[in-house]
Design a protein around this motif. Structure first.
Motif, PDB file in Angstrom:
ATOM      1  N   THR A   1      21.597  40.604 -16.675  1.00 49.93           N
ATOM      2  CA  THR A   1      20.238  41.205 -16.816  1.00 49.93           C
ATOM      3  C   THR A   1      19.341  40.245 -15.905  1.00 49.93           C
ATOM      4  N   GLN A   2      18.690  40.933 -14.893  1.00 55.24           N
ATOM      5  CA  GLN A   2      17.904  40.332 -13.881  1.00 55.24           C
ATOM      6  C   GLN A   2      16.664  40.095 -14.629  1.00 55.24           C
ATOM      7  N   SER A   3      15.839  39.069 -14.324  1.00 54.03           N
ATOM      8  CA  SER A   3      14.536  38.657 -14.736  1.00 54.03           C
ATOM      9  C   SER A   3      13.447  39.476 -14.060  1.00 54.03           C
ATOM     10  N   THR A   4      12.701  40.204 -14.852  1.00 54.01           N
ATOM     11  CA  THR A   4      11.648  41.058 -14.222  1.00 54.01           C
ATOM     12  C   THR A   4      10.534  40.135 -13.488  1.00 54.01           C
ATOM     13  N   THR A   5      10.280  39.060 -13.723  1.00 54.46           N
ATOM     14  CA  THR A   5       9.421  38.078 -12.925  1.00 54.46           C
ATOM     15  C   THR A   5      10.034  37.728 -11.603  1.00 54.46           C
ATOM     16  N   SER A   6      11.337  37.795 -11.314  1.00 52.75           N
ATOM     17  CA  SER A   6      11.711  37.243 -10.078  1.00 52.75           C
ATOM     18  C   SER A   6      12.574  38.160  -9.609  1.00 52.75           C
ATOM     19  N   PRO A   7      12.049  39.475  -8.879  1.00 52.13           N
ATOM     20  CA  PRO A   7      12.967  40.223  -8.448  1.00 52.13           C
ATOM     21  C   PRO A   7      13.319  39.951  -7.114  1.00 52.13           C
ATOM     22  N   LEU A   8      14.925  40.270  -6.725  1.00 52.11           N
ATOM     23  CA  LEU A   8      15.437  40.182  -5.720  1.00 52.11           C
ATOM     24  C   LEU A   8      15.735  41.172  -4.906  1.00 52.11           C
ATOM     25  N   PRO A   9      15.759  41.296  -3.615  1.00 55.04           N
ATOM     26  CA  PRO A   9      16.256  42.390  -2.748  1.00 55.04           C
ATOM     27  C   PRO A   9      17.577  42.490  -2.792  1.00 55.04           C
ATOM     28  N   PRO A  10      18.011  43.782  -2.299  1.00 51.02           N
ATOM     29  CA  PRO A  10      19.413  44.081  -2.198  1.00 51.02           C
ATOM     30  C   PRO A  10      20.231  43.010  -1.496  1.00 51.02           C
ATOM     31  N   PRO A  11      21.730  42.879  -1.701  1.00 58.15           N
ATOM     32  CA  PRO A  11      22.526  41.963  -1.293  1.00 58.15           C
ATOM     33  C   PRO A  11      22.182  41.719   0.438  1.00 58.15           C
ATOM     34  N   LYS A  12      22.318  43.004   1.114  1.00 57.02           N
ATOM     35  CA  LYS A  12      22.192  43.003   2.478  1.00 57.02           C
ATOM     36  C   LYS A  12      20.776  42.549   3.072  1.00 57.02           C
ATOM     37  N   GLU A  13      19.788  42.884   2.238  1.00 59.28           N
ATOM     38  CA  GLU A  13      18.365  42.364   2.603  1.00 59.28           C
ATOM     39  C   GLU A  13      18.502  40.823   2.514  1.00 59.28           C
ATOM     40  N   ARG A  14      19.028  40.215   1.507  1.00 59.11           N
ATOM     41  CA  ARG A  14      19.040  38.886   1.434  1.00 59.11           C
ATOM     42  C   ARG A  14      19.537  38.253   2.773  1.00 59.11           C
TER      43      ARG A  14
ATOM     44  N   ALA B   1      29.711  28.666  -1.190  1.00 59.83           N
ATOM     45  CA  ALA B   1      30.239  29.852  -1.555  1.00 59.83           C
ATOM     46  C   ALA B   1      29.348  30.559  -2.407  1.00 59.83           C
ATOM     47  N   THR B   2      28.569  29.858  -3.373  1.00 62.99           N
ATOM     48  CA  THR B   2      27.744  30.816  -3.983  1.00 62.99           C
ATOM     49  C   THR B   2      26.659  31.501  -3.515  1.00 62.99           C
ATOM     50  N   VAL B   3      25.906  30.960  -2.434  1.00 62.11           N
ATOM     51  CA  VAL B   3      25.115  31.890  -1.592  1.00 62.11           C
ATOM     52  C   VAL B   3      25.876  33.148  -0.781  1.00 62.11           C
ATOM     53  N   ARG B   4      26.991  32.734  -0.471  1.00 66.98           N
ATOM     54  CA  ARG B   4      27.677  33.786   0.184  1.00 66.98           C
ATOM     55  C   ARG B   4      28.006  34.899  -0.786  1.00 66.98           C
ATOM     56  N   ALA B   5      28.271  34.646  -2.207  1.00 68.37           N
ATOM     57  CA  ALA B   5      28.523  35.599  -3.186  1.00 68.37           C
ATOM     58  C   ALA B   5      27.238  36.167  -3.533  1.00 68.37           C
ATOM     59  N   TRP B   6      26.093  35.634  -3.486  1.00 69.42           N
ATOM     60  CA  TRP B   6      24.995  36.184  -3.848  1.00 69.42           C
ATOM     61  C   TRP B   6      24.523  37.396  -2.692  1.00 69.42           C
ATOM     62  N   GLU B   7      24.787  36.849  -1.346  1.00 74.04           N
ATOM     63  CA  GLU B   7      24.586  37.839  -0.395  1.00 74.04           C
ATOM     64  C   GLU B   7      25.588  39.126  -0.305  1.00 74.04           C
ATOM     65  N   ARG B   8      26.613  38.991  -0.672  1.00 72.87           N
ATOM     66  CA  ARG B   8      27.726  40.066  -0.702  1.00 72.87           C
ATOM     67  C   ARG B   8      27.706  40.870  -2.374  1.00 72.87           C
ATOM     68  N   GLY B   9      26.794  40.518  -2.970  1.00 70.70           N
ATOM     69  CA  GLY B   9      26.500  41.137  -4.238  1.00 70.70           C
ATOM     70  C   GLY B   9      27.564  40.963  -5.316  1.00 70.70           C
ATOM     71  N   LYS B  10      28.425  39.969  -5.101  1.00 65.86           N
ATOM     72  CA  LYS B  10      29.597  39.723  -6.275  1.00 65.86           C
ATOM     73  C   LYS B  10      28.794  38.980  -7.331  1.00 65.86           C
ATOM     74  N   SER B  11      27.737  38.312  -7.335  1.00 68.05           N
ATOM     75  CA  SER B  11      27.128  37.700  -8.428  1.00 68.05           C
ATOM     76  C   SER B  11      25.769  37.425  -8.072  1.00 68.05           C
ATOM     77  N   ALA B  12      24.997  37.067  -9.229  1.00 65.96           N
ATOM     78  CA  ALA B  12      23.713  37.229  -9.068  1.00 65.96           C
ATOM     79  C   ALA B  12      22.895  35.713  -9.602  1.00 65.96           C
ATOM     80  N   PRO B  13      22.004  35.156  -9.062  1.00 72.48           N
ATOM     81  CA  PRO B  13      21.507  34.071  -9.541  1.00 72.48           C
ATOM     82  C   PRO B  13      20.774  34.120 -10.836  1.00 72.48           C
TER      83      PRO B  13
END
Length: 368
Positions: A2-15, A38-50
């Protein structure tokens, strides 16, 4: 998650687009956030979220990168793609600050920025591949000269630094250098015995294994990127890396740890005084070489046209039968042998001898 509403993130491609627009690499973003690449790469590919503080810091970073692109002043646009950062060179810095926002660069300025950022590290990496200081400098200069000749293509590339690095490595590892007189004799080894042992261990590896080891443990690329740059499959690159590490560890046992090997590669490349030429000189030589080859191509084309024209002018316009081969003539009588003169021939000979050799007299035939 569940993503926090206080810190919205753009879609992976936009990141990923925001990171590239801000001239940041995944390694630089990971260093600023305190995570792995590798963590940043996973965030940009949409495989995980911070999550937690990392999510807030990541959101603030993306928001800061989006502000220059969404502002009203055109002069504050993101820098041109050619000035984009490349993966960390030897040695790898622990943290890289965000580059300042620059106005649009000209072709010369973008090339000079790319050269100033990549050339020193590439010379050191090429030295690890070849063990020759002059060849390492020459390989980097040739790579940048070729990049300047093809600058529109290189400027549009997603990784201009990787393009130049691959070209420099190919030139440095070319087997034809062994036939050049200037590179037949070995160069003086490093002064430190530990550096000599490590460089000797590297040079005993096959070129493909050496290149894989430098890219992975020296430059810091991951295994898929190393495999792509060496034109090999990921399992093949993993096998080469494992074998190269085993050979180095057998010759230098204290480098069995990959972290120690990475540190020693950085130290070996940094201790040598390897300097590259100025970017203006590289561009000038590249332009001169481009003009030379252009003129040579024009001269060769003119020569081909002249030879073709001469052939058309001198070629026969009709069929000419070939000359028959010579044959022996048969049936010719054998010439008779010389015999005694007859009485008439003897009288004629006496008459001819009695006549004057010159004068108005003439000999006329008489009728019989």
């Amino acid at each position: 998650m569940t993503q926090s509403t206080t810190s919205p993130l753009p879609p992976p491609k936009e990141r990923r687009r925001l990171r590239e627009a801000g001239s940041l690499t995944q390694t630089q973003v990971a260093a600023r956030l305190g995570v792995r690449r590798a963590t940043v790469r996973a965030w940009e590919r949409g495989k995980s979220a911070p999550g937690g503080p990392q999510r807030d810091a990541y959101a603030r970073l993306l928001a800061a990168l989006a502000q220059p692109a969404e502002g009203q002043e055109p002069a504050q646009a993101a820098p041109a793609p050619p000035a984009r950062s490349s993966p960390p060179a030897l040695p790898s810095p622990p943290a890289v600050p965000s580059p300042p926002v620059l106005p649009s660069l000209t072709a010369d300025q973008a090339f000079d920025a790319l050269y100033a950022f990549c050339a020193p590290a590439l010379v050191r990496q090429s030295y690890l591949l070849t063990g020759r200081r002059e060849l390492a400098r020459e390989a980097v200069e040739r790579a940048f000269q070729l990049a300047w000749q093809r600058w529109p293509e290189v400027a549009r590339d997603r990784d201009p630094a990787g393009w130049v690095r691959a070209t420099a490595y190919e030139y440095a590892l070319s087997p034809w250098h062994r036939f050049r007189p200037r590179y037949r004799s070995p160069e003086p080894p490093p002064a430190d015995p530990a550096d000599r042992a490590l460089l000797s261990a590297l040079l005993t590896l096959p070129p493909s294994y050496r290149r894989t080891l430098v890219l992975y443990d020296g430059v810091g690329l991951d295994l898929p990127e190393t495999a792509a740059e060496t034109e090999a499959s990921t399992p093949a690159a993993a096998g080469r890396l494992t074998r190269a590490r085993q050979v180095v560890a057998a010759r230098v046992p204290e480098l069995a740890d990959p972290a120690a090997l990475h540190r020693r590669l950085a130290e070996l490349a940094s201790t040598e005084r390897l300097r590259s030429a100025q970017p203006t000189a590289v561009r000038t030589v590249g332009e001169r070489r481009n003009v030379f080859w252009t003129r040579a191509a024009i001269a060769f084309t003119v020569t081909i046209i002249g030879a073709t024209t001469l052939t058309l002018r001198t070629a026969p316009t009709h069929y000419e039968p070939p000359i028959a081969p010579a044959q022996a003539v048969r049936g010719v009588p054998v010439p008779p042998a010389m015999g005694p003169l007859s009485s008439a021939e003897v009288a004629l000979r006496a008459k001819l001898r009695g006549e004057a050799g010159s004068g108005p007299e003439r000999v006329f035939p008489t009728a019989r």
